[in-house]
Structures are given as structure tokens and as C-alpha cells.
Design a protein around this motif. Structure first.
Motif, short mmCIF file in Angstrom:
data_model
loop_
_atom_site.label_atom_id
_atom_site.label_comp_id
_atom_site.label_asym_id
_atom_site.label_seq_id
_atom_site.Cartn_x
_atom_site.Cartn_y
_atom_site.Cartn_z
N GLU A 207 43.73 36.77 -8.02
CA GLU A 207 44.04 37.96 -7.29
C GLU A 207 42.65 38.87 -7.48
N ASP A 208 42.69 39.92 -6.47
CA ASP A 208 41.61 40.72 -6.40
C ASP A 208 42.06 41.84 -5.59
N GLU A 209 41.50 43.13 -5.95
CA GLU A 209 41.79 44.38 -5.36
C GLU A 209 40.32 45.15 -4.82
N GLY A 210 39.96 45.35 -3.95
CA GLY A 210 38.82 46.19 -3.57
C GLY A 210 38.78 46.53 -1.98
N TRP A 211 37.42 46.96 -1.81
CA TRP A 211 37.24 47.14 -0.37
C TRP A 211 37.08 46.23 0.61
N ARG A 212 37.49 46.29 1.73
CA ARG A 212 37.34 45.28 2.86
C ARG A 212 36.90 46.02 4.02
N GLN A 213 36.00 45.15 4.92
CA GLN A 213 35.41 45.91 5.96
C GLN A 213 36.16 45.23 7.32
N ARG A 214 36.37 46.02 8.34
CA ARG A 214 36.75 45.74 9.37
C ARG A 214 35.64 45.54 10.30
N GLU A 215 36.18 45.00 11.58
CA GLU A 215 34.86 44.66 12.59
C GLU A 215 34.09 45.83 13.11
N ASP A 216 34.91 46.99 13.18
CA ASP A 216 34.19 48.28 13.46
C ASP A 216 33.51 49.26 12.39
N GLY A 217 33.48 48.40 11.30
CA GLY A 217 32.74 49.10 9.87
C GLY A 217 33.62 49.86 9.05
N THR A 218 34.71 50.22 9.57
CA THR A 218 35.66 50.83 8.67
C THR A 218 36.19 50.16 7.59
N ARG A 219 36.52 50.85 6.48
CA ARG A 219 36.79 50.26 5.29
C ARG A 219 38.43 50.35 4.92
N PHE A 220 38.85 49.23 4.16
CA PHE A 220 40.25 49.70 3.66
C PHE A 220 40.46 49.01 2.49
N TRP A 221 41.45 49.60 1.80
CA TRP A 221 41.60 49.06 0.30
C TRP A 221 42.67 48.03 0.43
N ALA A 222 42.10 46.81 -0.20
CA ALA A 222 42.96 45.63 -0.08
C ALA A 222 43.35 44.81 -1.22
N LYS A 223 44.46 44.31 -1.36
CA LYS A 223 44.96 43.12 -2.25
C LYS A 223 44.83 41.90 -1.65
N SER A 224 44.00 40.94 -2.38
CA SER A 224 43.82 39.65 -1.88
C SER A 224 44.57 38.75 -2.85
N VAL A 225 45.40 37.69 -2.72
CA VAL A 225 45.73 36.61 -3.39
C VAL A 225 44.94 35.05 -2.59
N VAL A 226 44.13 34.43 -3.49
CA VAL A 226 43.54 33.41 -2.98
C VAL A 226 43.76 32.17 -3.94
N THR A 227 44.37 31.03 -2.95
CA THR A 227 44.91 30.07 -3.85
C THR A 227 44.32 28.72 -3.18
N ALA A 228 43.81 28.00 -4.43
CA ALA A 228 42.93 26.67 -3.74
C ALA A 228 44.01 25.74 -3.34
N VAL A 229 43.65 25.10 -2.18
CA VAL A 229 44.59 24.13 -1.60
C VAL A 229 43.95 22.79 -1.85
N TYR A 230 44.71 21.61 -2.05
CA TYR A 230 44.18 20.35 -2.22
C TYR A 230 45.21 19.48 -1.62
#
Length: 490
Positions: A207-230
Motif C-alpha cells: 500500500e502507498d499514499e502519495g502524489w499522482r499526476q494527471r495528463e494535464d500536469g495537475t496533481r492529486f493525493w492518492a492511496k494505491s494498493v498494488v498486488t502481484a498477480v501469478y
């Protein structure tokens, strides 16, 4: 050898194996064909093989087309519905091989046909497709979470509608994009995207929280859950990513922290300001006792007295703001008569009313028995606030009425004036903290903080009551009223 081959064919029970002549008539029939299609050998020999096909396929000439293609290409394979003797259908894999005389380009002698029942496999495939479709619909229906897949190298492979909305990027642009391009430049430079994927590889999920960037360069604060798939055999296929835009939540948390800091500052400021007020008040009191002061000093003393009273009220408002926003207002309830609250409040506000030359009419029926369980100090504060507002916002020589009555199981207090009135759109806003109206011509200057009505309504609510405001419009006066439940037994 031919006998052995025939025995081998007859022994096969999971495949229908039989021969057709050049016109498509059945000339041999093994036990597997009988088991699969239901016809006995003596029933089917000589029949045209189109009997195994659904009527709609026969109507289009498909059986003959299969033989034509097998004759042309030497072999033809197909999957489709076939019909048993009892009329039931099954999904079959069919291989038709053209048989020719020995030697190159020999004459066609017939066809060998092998049929296999794949109904169960097709059912599994259909179930899998249905499950995948349902899952796709579920993912696409999610509107507040971006859900997408990455391959093993971190390239986007799928992109749901929520991902389009949150990242402001259509699927056709996002597919194939590197995961790292969704991050802000500082995080890309710090290697944050690669670190997240590596953690997912090692631990299976991160899990991670941090700034993400949109196509137009604006930023938003996001929470992401990344799961490895096998895969089934354990080979890595990529990553599943679920991202939520927490910008609004982060702003709310920042506002709450700022609000707490502001409340702490207001409380500290009010207490620090209050400390020097006591000795100043004592000094003014001593000056008022001195009858030998010259007229200029008396004038200065009275100015100090008025400004001190105003400053004291402002400090009290600051303290009340702090208590109101932190929920620290406490009541000391006792059985109290509303008539006493009215009498005490009128005495307190009378100097202001007289200074403005207002006509005050008080209507509290004798022996009304308006007893309530409440804090007399806080109830007086509510009523005094309403009377002060009526005096401030009514031009000189106005009329103010104060009445109290029983309304069902409540005691109701009403303050009415013929002053500046309230615009319809402001009737709710006036109860907001720090809300102030513009001072009307001839009205008493408003030098408060705009917390009186907000505090008054909150105090009424703490007593289990409610406060209302009415006005026919600007210049047509206003009416404020509040109700509080009567004491039990009344």
C-alpha cells in the motif's frame, strides 16, 4: 492388420469414428459413435451424415460444405452443435479427412470422420467467459476507485472508467503507458514507482499514499494498493492496481488540523487578553468612585469604561467561539422560571434600548408557570443576544416586543422588532459562525465577531430546543424565537 485396426477403432469409446462414402452416407460405425450419438450400427448405416446436424445447419447446406472443403484441402476441422438420436444437442469437435486411392492425386473414395463431445469443456469455457464478463462489468461499474492491470514490466494493460476519470486519461492513451508516468516528477526521480512494484513482488501486496499526476500536469493525493498477480503454475503475470483519489479527504484533514490550531490559538489569545482586563476594570471602578475628577478626566474615564466593556465582550465572544467549536460548552441545569430569565435579560439590555429610544413591550402572563430545566446563565445569554440584536438593527425610536408563552409541551420566547429585516436568502446564513450583516443606515454599529446567533442556537439545542428566524424581507422587521421543553410534570 486390417482386423486389428478394426478392433482398435471399435475399442475407442470416447470418440465417434466412422466412414462416409463420397456422397456422405455412413458406411461404418464404431462403439464410440453409438455411445456418442445414440444410434445402433444397424440403424445408421446408409443414412446421410446430415442427420447429425441441427435443422438450421442442414438448411444452409453446411454438411455438404464440410465435405467439399475436406475434399479440397484433404482435411477439415470444425466445432459446433450436433444432434443425438433422441434430439438432444451436444457441442462437438469434428475432423473430416478425405480418403483417396493410393498414389498421388488418387480418386476420392470417401471420408473418415472423428467426432468428440466437448459439451462439458464448452460449459466450463462459457462459465469462465460469463465470470470474466461479470468481473469486467463489476470493475467498469466502480466509479471511485481506479482499477487497472500492469504487465511484468509495469506497463498498463487494462484501464477501467474510474481510472479514466481519476487520472483524466482515456484508455486508448493509458494502455501501454509505464506505471511510473502516473507519478509526479519528484517521486519518479526518487524511484518511488519502481520501489512500489518491487515491494509488491517481494511481499505480494503493498500500500502507498502519495502524489499522482494527471495528463494535464495537475496533481492529486492518492492511496494505491498494488498486488502481484501469478498464473496457475506460479509464474508472475503482472500487477493489479487499485487507486483512490483522497484529495478531498486530505483537504478535510488539513482543514481539521488548521481548525484545531486556530481554536487553540483563540483560546490562548482570549485567556491572555483577559488577564489585563481585570486590573483595568479595577482602575476604572476606582476612578468612578473619585468625585473630584475634572470634567476632561471624567470624559476620558467614561471612554475607557465603554471601550473596556466592548473589549470584554469581544474576549467573551472569543472564548465562546473556542468552546462552541470544540464542544466544551457545559450546562449547569436547574429548575428555572422563564419569567425570571426575561426579567434579568431586560434589566441587562435596558440601557442599550433606552439609548436608542426604542419602545419595548414585554408580555409574560402572570403565573404562566413556564418552568424549564436549564442553565439560567446560558438562557439569559440567549435572550440577551436576541434583545441586543433587535436594538442594534432597529433604527432609533423603533419598537421591540418580547413575549413568552406555553406552546404545547414547550416554553416559547419570541423577540420581534420593526427594524432592518432579513433577506430571504440570509435567514439560514445568519446562524453561521462569524456571519454578520451589513450595518443599515441609522442602525447601531456592529462591532462584534458575529458569533452571537450561532452560540445562541447551539445553547438552545443543548437545552433540547430549537431556534428560528422569520422576516418578511429587508426593511420589514424580524422575529427570532426559541422553544425549550417544559420541566417534567408540567
Amino acid at each position: 492388420m486390417e482386423d486389428r485396426l478394426q478392433l482398435l477403432v471399435e475399442a475407442v469409446v470416447d470418440y465417434g469414428i466412422f466412414l462416409l462414402d463420397t456422397e456422405g452416407h455412413v458406411v461404418s460405425w464404431n462403439s464410440g459413435a453409438q455411445k456418442l450419438k445414440g444410434w445402433r450400427k444397424d440403424e445408421i448405416l446408409g443414412k446421410h451424415f446430415s442427420i447429425f446436424y441441427p435443422p438450421e445447419a442442414v438448411a444452409t447446406g453446411w454438411p455438404d460444405e464440410e465435405l467439399r472443403r475436406a475434399a479440397r484441402d484433404g482435411r477439415f476441422e470444425d466445432e459446433g452443435w450436433r444432434v443425438r438420436k433422441d434430439g438432444t444437442r451436444f457441442w462437438a469437435n469434428v475432423v473430416i479427412t478425405a480418403l483417396r486411392e493410393p498414389g498421388g492425386g488418387g480418386a476420392l473414395t470417401g471420408f473418415a470422420k472423428v467426432t468428440r463431445d466437448l459439451t462439458e469443456r464448452r460449459a466450463h469455457e462459457e462459465a469462465l467467459r460469463t465470470s470474466e464478463e461479470r468481473f469486467r462489468l463489476l470493475v467498469d461499474s466502480v466509479r471511485d476507485h481506479a482499477i487497472f492491470m500492469l504487465d511484468r514490466d509495469g506497463k498498463v494493460q487494462s484501464w477501467n472508467p474510474a481510472a479514466e476519470a481519476i487520472h483524466d486519461q482515456p484508455a486508448e492513451q493509458a494502455i501501454g503507458l509505464q506505471f511510473r508516468m502516473l507519478f509526479s516528477p519528484p517521486e519518479r526521480e526518487a524511484g518511488r514507482p519502481e520501489a512500489i512494484l518491487e515491494q509488491a513482488r517481494i511481499h505480494g501486496r503493498t500500500e502507498d499514499e502519495g502524489w499522482r499526476q494527471r495528463e494535464d500536469g495537475t496533481r492529486f493525493w492518492a492511496k494505491s494498493v498494488v498486488t502481484a498477480v501469478y498464473g496457475r503454475s506460479g509464474e508472475p503475470l503482472g500487477f493489479a492496481v487499485v487507486t483512490q483519489d483522497l484529495s478531498q479527504q486530505r483537504r478535510m484533514e488539513d482543514l481539521e488540523r488548521s481548525s484545531r490550531r486556530l481554536n487553540d490559538f483563540i483560546a490562548l489569545l482570549a485567556h491572555e487578553l483577559r488577564n489585563p482586563l481585570a486590573p483595568i476594570r479595577n482602575g476604572v471602578t476606582l476612578m468612578q468612585m473619585d468625585k473630584t475628577l475634572s470634567p476632561p478626566l471624567v470624559k476620558v474615564r467614561d471612554i475607557i469604561d465603554r471601550q473596556l466593556a466592548q473589549l470584554t465582550r469581544l474576549v467573551d465572544d472569543l472564548l465562546d467561539v473556542s468552546r462552541l467549536t470544540t464542544g466544551k460548552i457545559t450546562l449547569r441545569p436547574e429548575r428555572v422560571d422563564i419569567a425570571e430569565i426575561v426579567r434579568h435579560s431586560v434589566e441587562t439590555v435596558r440601557p442599550l434600548i433606552d439609548a436608542r429610544r426604542h419602545e419595548l413591550h414585554v408580555d409574560v402572563p402572570a403565573h404562566a408557570g413556564l418552568l424549564v430545566e436549564g442553565d439560567p446563565t446560558r438562557l439569559a445569554q440567549v435572550l440577551q443576544n436576541l434583545l441586543v440584536n433587535a436594538a442594534k438593527y432597529t433604527p432609533d425610536g423603533g419598537r421591540i416586543s418580547l413575549s413568552a408563552r406555553r406552546a404545547g409541551n414547550d416554553a416559547e420566547v419570541i423577540v420581534h422588532d420593526n427594524g432592518r429585516g432579513i433577506a430571504a436568502q440570509d435567514l439560514d446564513r445568519i446562524f453561521e459562525l462569524f456571519a454578520q450583516g451589513e450595518t443599515a443606515p441609522g442602525a447601531f454599529p456592529d462591532s462584534g465577531l458575529g458569533v452571537g446567533l450561532a452560540l445562541a442556537r447551539q445553547l438552545v439545542r443543548l437545552h433540547g430546543g430549537r431556534m428560528m428566524a422569520r422576516s418578511a424581507g429587508v426593511g420589514q422587521g424580524a422575529e427570532f424565537s426559541f422553544r425549550i421543553p417544559l420541566a417534567k410534570g408540567l
